[in-house]
Design a protein around this motif. Structure first.
Motif, PDB file in Angstrom:
ATOM      1  N   ALA A 615       9.611  38.165 -38.417  1.00 48.18           N
ATOM      2  CA  ALA A 615      10.829  38.942 -39.156  1.00 48.18           C
ATOM      3  C   ALA A 615      11.607  39.480 -37.766  1.00 48.18           C
ATOM      4  CB  ALA A 615       9.607  40.722 -39.334  1.00 48.18           C
ATOM      5  N   THR A 616      12.086  37.921 -38.094  1.00 52.84           N
ATOM      6  CA  THR A 616      13.170  38.659 -36.203  1.00 52.84           C
ATOM      7  C   THR A 616      14.676  38.746 -37.152  1.00 52.84           C
ATOM      8  OG1 THR A 616      12.275  36.530 -34.818  1.00 52.84           O
ATOM      9  CG2 THR A 616      14.890  37.170 -35.354  1.00 52.84           C
ATOM     10  N   HIS A 617      15.357  39.579 -36.830  1.00 55.61           N
ATOM     11  CA  HIS A 617      17.091  39.975 -37.069  1.00 55.61           C
ATOM     12  C   HIS A 617      18.210  39.482 -35.866  1.00 55.61           C
ATOM     13  CE1 HIS A 617      15.436  42.743 -39.815  1.00 55.61           C
ATOM     14  NE2 HIS A 617      14.864  43.029 -38.783  1.00 55.61           N
ATOM     15  N   GLY A 618      19.074  39.540 -36.600  1.00 56.70           N
ATOM     16  CA  GLY A 618      20.579  38.905 -35.736  1.00 56.70           C
ATOM     17  C   GLY A 618      20.879  40.325 -35.977  1.00 56.70           C
ATOM     18  N   PHE A 619      21.742  39.939 -34.934  1.00 58.13           N
ATOM     19  CA  PHE A 619      22.143  40.466 -34.416  1.00 58.13           C
ATOM     20  C   PHE A 619      24.241  40.589 -33.732  1.00 58.13           C
ATOM     21  CE2 PHE A 619      25.067  44.315 -31.020  1.00 58.13           C
ATOM     22  CZ  PHE A 619      25.207  45.649 -32.070  1.00 58.13           C
ATOM     23  N   ALA A 620      25.368  40.247 -34.673  1.00 49.09           N
ATOM     24  CA  ALA A 620      26.489  40.044 -34.573  1.00 49.09           C
ATOM     25  C   ALA A 620      27.130  41.035 -34.199  1.00 49.09           C
ATOM     26  CB  ALA A 620      26.443  38.613 -34.426  1.00 49.09           C
ATOM     27  N   ILE A 621      28.700  40.501 -33.745  1.00 49.00           N
ATOM     28  CA  ILE A 621      29.897  41.116 -33.146  1.00 49.00           C
ATOM     29  C   ILE A 621      31.088  40.239 -33.202  1.00 49.00           C
ATOM     30  CG2 ILE A 621      31.231  43.096 -33.101  1.00 49.00           C
ATOM     31  CD1 ILE A 621      29.044  44.148 -31.361  1.00 49.00           C
ATOM     32  N   PRO A 622      31.235  39.480 -34.746  1.00 50.19           N
ATOM     33  CA  PRO A 622      31.584  37.949 -33.893  1.00 50.19           C
ATOM     34  C   PRO A 622      33.199  38.519 -33.596  1.00 50.19           C
ATOM     35  CG  PRO A 622      30.911  38.289 -36.208  1.00 50.19           C
ATOM     36  CD  PRO A 622      30.228  39.661 -35.939  1.00 50.19           C
ATOM     37  N   GLY A 623      34.015  39.076 -33.868  1.00 51.88           N
ATOM     38  CA  GLY A 623      35.114  39.614 -33.252  1.00 51.88           C
ATOM     39  C   GLY A 623      34.636  40.017 -31.517  1.00 51.88           C
TER      40      GLY A 623
END
Ligand code: K7E
Ligand code: CUA
Ligand code: CA
Length: 671
Positions: A615-623
């Protein structure tokens, strides 16, 4: 080339099922019907498969939910990464990010772990931020000469670095920029109890204060280094203070291997430029091809096998006297190395490539690129020659050279362009033939159970095409399994559909239980270029692999000081620092909106509070070029200095649940 050994074909019921190679599929009568009423022989015939091809498919297929017997860890060459395949299915299981960033694994995009590892291994004096490597030779840690599956080391041939992959979670935990090496090739290998990981230089380094030396002073000012990196047995990390180097002449050291059992305590390194050629084909606007490095560096009939007694070296650095420190690394000077019996040379046919020690440790096998023979040196002969100082002289640097006829046990003519050698459990050696595009199987000598048939070519198997390394199951341990061999081929030409001008490279799986050897499958490699590989029994990793306890920092395997449990989420402002203690779980972040001001530093501490494996999550702030991957139980930290106002979308990059698309939030940066 004539094949000498037994040639009895082992065609089993499996092959018979679909007709066998000789009979052809049309003759098949015995059937194995499927649930849909299909008949395997008929299916093979319908698809136009020969009996051998159908047998290869059946021998290598591993149903979903069942696992491969072996894993291979393959270098990914200048992709900078490492590839993990299952054997015999040859399915790609993972690409481990090592020297290059990888967004999926959140490696190199603003998180503490990946960025720390990549930055630690990137000397700012050399480059702003090294974000590539040229992986060549993986080595699994060993206990008593057996793979123990704990740690994996791999060198960066380009930048003289080495990485440690923790096999408890398959993550890169350290990149070490090895002092005094600009490029590296001779390694990695581990000593039989993982006392040291060895890595030596390829292009020698100027040892002047400025780092500059004219090539006219090559012999005086350039040096190679054999590096012995001590390992912390708990963490697998390199311990610089306990490590040391041995200064070597600038002979362009090539591949290397560790002695084992009867040769325990020794290391072996090839060299190919004892001519000390430096190239320079252009003079005063005129081109002189004869000055090319390839021409000058192949002039001598013999280069030198370096024989290093690392136990003596260890004792010497322990005594303290006569040891220099160069760029923070303890160095045994060349005079001391040759005077104290730490370093000996033995002539080896010119410009060799691979040096490989057989499982009993008795035979050191050298394959010679320009020489059709494998040259086998015996450890008994080497030890006797060292004891009796049976020298044919010294080299210009004073290193004693053992008498060739005293240390050479045998030469076996194999074919054109031999490179690397692997071993099985029956005293056979397998050498890749780059020019012939083939693998030669040959017998070792009495110490490996071959007497009357010692040192003979048994058979050759054609390979497609231009094989570099090869690997057999646990093939460089003290007890190889035989079973399977993988050929790592540089060219694939016509084996796969064209996918542009850069062709895939080709892994070919070979069955070693049959005589003659049989080719089972082709596997195109989507990234390159693979060099060496380690093949380990998968069950050895069972006791090694771990899940994260809640709140774990994978770099330390202990509880992160920033870990939180559900309900402990909060945002704390400390001056310009905004600490965000965030949890991630299906399908939301808490908190999901963060309000900051221009000039703040946001410090995200994200705990994945899931306990379900996968149950892996990602965390992206593309900007803002941020991408993390947070496994169950893991804590990831991201420091972000806000130098741009805006409202930035954050989202989970890992498709984790039905409401995965709803797993998003906002970072507000008020002007
Ligand atoms: Cu032959 Cu770097 Cu091991 Cu490649 S080296 S093939
Ligand atoms: Cu969490 Cu998608
Ligand atoms: Ca040479």
């Amino acid at each position: 080339m004539a094949n000498k050994g037994p040639k009895v074909s082992r065609r089993t019921a499996l092959g018979m099922l679909v007709g066998g190679a000789a009979a052809g599929v049309a003759g098949a009568k015995i059937g194995l019907s499927t649930s849909s009423g299909g008949d395997l022989a008929a299916i093979a015939a319908d698809r136009g498969l020969t009996g051998d091809q159908a047998e290869g498919a059946l021998r290598t297929f591993v149903p979903g939910g069942e696992f491969d017997e072996y894993l291979i860890f393959a270098s990914g060459g200048h992709s900078g990464q490492m590839l993990v395949y299952g054997v015999p299915s040859m399915r790609l299981l993972k690409v481990i990010a090592v020297f290059s960033p990888d967004a999926w694994q959140g490696y190199g995009y603003g998180t503490d772990q990946g960025d720390t590892v990549l930055d630690e291994g990137s000397d700012p004096a050399k480059s702003d931020a090294l974000r590539w490597g040229d992986t060549h030779h993986p080595a699994i840690s060993e206990t008593e000469g057996q793979y123990d599956g704990r740690f994996l080391y791999i060198n960066d041939r380009a930048n003289g670095r080495i990485a440690m992959v923790d096999l408890r979670d398959f993550k890169t935990k350290q990149i070490f920029d090895v002092p005094n090496l600009q490029t590296s090739h001779g390694g990695c290998f581990v000593t039989p109890n993982s006392e040291y990981v060895h890595i030596s230089s390829m292009s020698p380094s100027p040892v002047t204060d400025s780092g500059y030396a004219p090539l006219s002073r090559y012999a005086e000012d350039f040096r190679g280094f054999s590096t012995w990196l001590a390992i912390d047995q708990e963490t697998g990390r390199f311990v610089k203070d306990k490590s040391f180097q041995i200064e070597l002449p600038p002979y362009t050291q090539d591949l290397a291997d560790a002695g084992k059992l009867s040769s325990y305590g020794l290391g072996f390194i090839n060299s190919y430029n004892t001519e000390m050629a430096t190239g320079g084909v252009m003079h005063d606007g005129q081109i002189d091809p004869a000055a090319a490095l390839e021409a000058t560096a192949t002039k001598n009939d013999y280069d030198f096998l370096h024989i290093i007694d690392w136990q003596k070296a260890e004792a010497f650095v322990g005594s303290g006297s006569g040891v220099r420190t160069l760029n923070g690394m303890r160095v045994i000077p060349l005079e001391a190395a040759s005077g104290e019996g730490i370093l000996h040379f033995a002539p080896e046919p010119r410009n060799p490539h691979g040096v490989d020690v057989n499982p009993t440790g008795d035979y050191i096998c050298i394959a010679g690129k320009l020489d059709p023979n494998a040259s086998v040196y015996s450890i008994d002969r080497i030890k006797a020659a060292i004891d009796s100082q049976d020298y044919e002289g010294t080299d210009p640097f004073g290193v004693p050279i053992l008498e060739l006829s005293s240390v050479l046990e045998a030469q076996v003519e194999l074919g054109a362009g031999p490179l690397h050698t692997q071993f099985d459990d029956k005293g056979y050696a397998y050498t890749s033939l780059f020019v012939d595009s083939a693998i030669a199987k040959w017998s070792l000598g009495p110490k490996a159970g071959h007497d009357a048939d010692a040192f003979q070519l048994v058979e050759t198997l054609p390979i497609h095409y231009n094989i570099g390394h090869l690997v057999t199951a646990e093939g460089d341990t003290v007890s190889p399994d035989g079973r399977y061999m993988v050929a790592l081929n540089k060219w694939s030409i016509d084996r796969f559909p064209p996918v542009g001008t850069l062709h895939p490279q080709n892994f070919q799986l070979v069955d070693l239980t049959s005589e003659p050897m049989t080719l089972l499958s082709d596997t195109p490699i989507g990234v390159g270029e693979p060099h060496y590989v380690q093949m380990i029994r998968r069950d050895k990793l069972k006791g090694v692999l771990r899940l994260y306890e809640p709140g774990t920092d994978p770099m330390t395997w202990s509880r992160s000081p920033f870990a939180i449990a559900a309900g402990e989420e909060r945002i704390e402002r400390q001056g310009q620092d905004l600490h965000v203690y965030m949890s991630a779980m299906r399908s939301h972040y808490t908190p999901d909106v963060v309000e900051a001001r221009l000039g703040d530093t946001v410090r995200f501490h994200i705990t994945n509070i899931e306990q379900t494996p996968d149950a892996t999550h990602g965390f992206a702030i593309p900007g803002l070029n941020i991408q993390a991957s947070i496994d169950p139980g893991e804590v990831v930290n991201i420091d972000l200095t806000l130098d741009r106002a805006g409202t930035f979308a954050m989202y989970c990059t890992e498709f984790c649940s039905a409401l995965h698309l709803e797993m998003q939030g906002w970072l507000q940066v008020a002007p």
